[in-house]
Design a protein around this motif. Structure first.
Motif, PDB file in Angstrom:
ATOM      1  N   ILE A  16       0.857  -1.183   0.000  1.00  0.00           N
ATOM      2  CA  ILE A  16       0.000   0.000   0.000  1.00  0.00           C
ATOM      3  C   ILE A  16       0.893   1.232   0.000  1.00  0.00           C
ATOM      4  CG2 ILE A  16      -1.996  -1.052   1.146  1.00  0.00           C
ATOM      5  CD1 ILE A  16      -1.010   0.190   3.776  1.00  0.00           C
ATOM      6  N   ARG A  17       0.325   2.345  -0.419  1.00  0.00           N
ATOM      7  CA  ARG A  17       1.019   3.634  -0.361  1.00  0.00           C
ATOM      8  C   ARG A  17       0.139   4.594   0.412  1.00  0.00           C
ATOM      9  NH1 ARG A  17       1.844   4.978  -6.492  1.00  0.00           N
ATOM     10  NH2 ARG A  17      -0.310   4.320  -6.456  1.00  0.00           N
ATOM     11  N   GLY A  18       0.749   5.607   1.011  1.00  0.00           N
ATOM     12  CA  GLY A  18      -0.063   6.572   1.724  1.00  0.00           C
ATOM     13  C   GLY A  18       0.717   7.438   2.681  1.00  0.00           C
ATOM     14  N   LEU A  19      -0.024   8.049   3.593  1.00  0.00           N
ATOM     15  CA  LEU A  19       0.547   8.938   4.604  1.00  0.00           C
ATOM     16  C   LEU A  19       0.318   8.333   5.983  1.00  0.00           C
ATOM     17  CD1 LEU A  19      -0.808  12.363   3.264  1.00  0.00           C
ATOM     18  CD2 LEU A  19       1.534  11.481   3.057  1.00  0.00           C
ATOM     19  N   GLU A  20       1.319   8.432   6.821  1.00  0.00           N
ATOM     20  CA  GLU A  20       1.236   7.969   8.207  1.00  0.00           C
ATOM     21  C   GLU A  20       1.342   9.202   9.101  1.00  0.00           C
ATOM     22  OE1 GLU A  20       4.140   5.572  11.328  1.00  0.00           O
ATOM     23  OE2 GLU A  20       4.669   5.682   9.206  1.00  0.00           O
ATOM     24  N   TYR A  21       0.286   9.491   9.851  1.00  0.00           N
ATOM     25  CA  TYR A  21       0.269  10.627  10.773  1.00  0.00           C
ATOM     26  C   TYR A  21       0.387  10.134  12.201  1.00  0.00           C
ATOM     27  CZ  TYR A  21      -1.429  13.921   7.226  1.00  0.00           C
ATOM     28  OH  TYR A  21      -1.563  14.726   6.131  1.00  0.00           O
ATOM     29  N   VAL A  22       1.107  10.888  13.017  1.00  0.00           N
ATOM     30  CA  VAL A  22       1.151  10.658  14.457  1.00  0.00           C
ATOM     31  C   VAL A  22       0.751  11.978  15.105  1.00  0.00           C
ATOM     32  CG1 VAL A  22       2.582  10.083  16.442  1.00  0.00           C
ATOM     33  CG2 VAL A  22       2.950   8.906  14.261  1.00  0.00           C
ATOM     34  N   PHE A  23      -0.363  11.956  15.836  1.00  0.00           N
ATOM     35  CA  PHE A  23      -0.866  13.154  16.499  1.00  0.00           C
ATOM     36  C   PHE A  23      -0.542  13.102  17.982  1.00  0.00           C
ATOM     37  CE2 PHE A  23      -3.540  12.670  12.755  1.00  0.00           C
ATOM     38  CZ  PHE A  23      -3.427  13.933  12.197  1.00  0.00           C
ATOM     39  N   MET A  24       0.144  14.142  18.450  1.00  0.00           N
ATOM     40  CA  MET A  24       0.471  14.290  19.859  1.00  0.00           C
ATOM     41  C   MET A  24      -0.261  15.518  20.384  1.00  0.00           C
ATOM     42  SD  MET A  24       4.409  13.364  19.037  1.00  0.00           S
ATOM     43  CE  MET A  24       4.226  14.037  17.397  1.00  0.00           C
ATOM     44  N   LYS A  25      -0.123  15.820  21.658  1.00  0.00           N
ATOM     45  CA  LYS A  25      -0.867  16.945  22.245  1.00  0.00           C
ATOM     46  C   LYS A  25      -0.607  18.264  21.529  1.00  0.00           C
ATOM     47  CE  LYS A  25      -1.556  15.306  26.912  1.00  0.00           C
ATOM     48  NZ  LYS A  25      -1.352  15.543  28.317  1.00  0.00           N
ATOM     49  N   GLU A  26       0.617  18.590  21.265  1.00  0.00           N
ATOM     50  CA  GLU A  26       0.962  19.916  20.737  1.00  0.00           C
ATOM     51  C   GLU A  26       1.400  19.926  19.277  1.00  0.00           C
ATOM     52  OE1 GLU A  26       0.592  22.699  22.562  1.00  0.00           O
ATOM     53  OE2 GLU A  26      -0.170  21.463  24.199  1.00  0.00           O
ATOM     54  N   SER A  27       1.518  18.752  18.661  1.00  0.00           N
ATOM     55  CA  SER A  27       2.051  18.735  17.299  1.00  0.00           C
ATOM     56  C   SER A  27       1.641  17.452  16.579  1.00  0.00           C
ATOM     57  CB  SER A  27       3.578  18.832  17.336  1.00  0.00           C
ATOM     58  OG  SER A  27       4.122  17.718  18.014  1.00  0.00           O
ATOM     59  N   PHE A  28       2.044  17.363  15.324  1.00  0.00           N
ATOM     60  CA  PHE A  28       1.852  16.135  14.572  1.00  0.00           C
ATOM     61  C   PHE A  28       3.075  15.887  13.710  1.00  0.00           C
ATOM     62  CE2 PHE A  28       0.402  19.117  11.362  1.00  0.00           C
ATOM     63  CZ  PHE A  28       0.762  18.534  10.155  1.00  0.00           C
ATOM     64  N   TRP A  29       3.231  14.646  13.318  1.00  0.00           N
ATOM     65  CA  TRP A  29       4.326  14.197  12.470  1.00  0.00           C
ATOM     66  C   TRP A  29       3.697  13.417  11.324  1.00  0.00           C
ATOM     67  CZ3 TRP A  29       5.571   8.981  11.610  1.00  0.00           C
ATOM     68  CH2 TRP A  29       6.842   8.711  11.084  1.00  0.00           C
ATOM     69  N   VAL A  30       4.238  13.537  10.135  1.00  0.00           N
ATOM     70  CA  VAL A  30       3.704  12.813   8.981  1.00  0.00           C
ATOM     71  C   VAL A  30       4.865  12.224   8.182  1.00  0.00           C
ATOM     72  CG1 VAL A  30       3.579  14.892   7.524  1.00  0.00           C
ATOM     73  CG2 VAL A  30       2.153  12.921   6.970  1.00  0.00           C
ATOM     74  N   ARG A  31       4.637  10.982   7.704  1.00  0.00           N
ATOM     75  CA  ARG A  31       5.634  10.319   6.850  1.00  0.00           C
ATOM     76  C   ARG A  31       4.945   9.867   5.571  1.00  0.00           C
ATOM     77  NH1 ARG A  31       9.362   5.544   9.017  1.00  0.00           N
ATOM     78  NH2 ARG A  31       7.442   5.178  10.189  1.00  0.00           N
TER      79      ARG A  31
END
Length: 189
Positions: A124-139
């Motif tokens: 599969i292809r796509g975006l992986e998001y990680v949401f934390m209290k004050e920010s987010f990260w995306v790969r």
């Protein structure tokens, strides 16, 4: 004196008309921008539908749905599916959201949220998001480009449903990596 007064009144009248026409033209432009069509019309070709801007509010999507795309090094990937789960990332309890081009089988979902095996295997292809209290990260998958930022404007978690939207035109990467997505996902237990 009467001539001077008449000239001042005429000047004020002309200034008022100019101001009114400026305000009117700005509001007309704004309303025409906001009233763009959300979907293709019957009879449109596929290429016309793909190039038309898609404006779907995050609340309009059903859990499990994503809309939009990302571009990585010139390749654009359309995203259709949204999945969410809880986990520890970067030493913090986080919400992980996966937006994909193909569905993830239910029996593989928990493992995919934990370790992204299907992403790494290229299934599969796509975006992986990680949401934390004050920010987010995306790969980006499969390119592995990643970045972090402050919270999304349109991000919410309510009754274990994660909704959000994200847009980045890729200005920091000279357009090599960009994304425009909206999603709704149920957090798996």
């Amino acid at each position: 004196m009467l001539g001077k007064r008449k000239m001042v009144i005429n000047s004020l009248f002309v200034s008022g008309l100019l101001l009114f026409s400026s305000v009117l033209s700005c509001s007309i432009k704004k309303s025409s921008t906001n009233n763009q069509s959300n979907s293709g019309t019957p009879g449109q070709s596929t290429s016309e539908k793909e190039t038309a801007p898609t404006r779907i509010e995050p609340g309009a999507l059903k859990p499990g749905e994503a809309t939009g795309s990302y571009t990585a090094k010139g390749e654009t990937v359309e995203l259709r599916y949204a999945y969410a789960g809880r986990g520890e990332r970067f030493g913090n309890e986080s919400i992980i959201v996966l937006l994909t081009d193909k569905p993830i089988p239910p029996e593989a979902l928990a493992e995919e949220i934990k370790s992204q095996t299907m992403f790494y295997d290229g299934k599969i292809r796509g975006l992986e998001y990680v949401f934390m209290k004050e920010s987010f990260w995306v790969r980006f998958h499969p390119s592995q480009f990643q970045e972090s930022s402050s919270p999304l404007k349109d991000y919410s978690v309510e009754n274990d449903i994660v909704k959000g939207s994200d847009e980045d035109k890729g200005n920091m990467t000279d357009g090599k990596y960009s994304r425009s997505v909206k999603f709704a996902a149920t957090i798996v237990k």
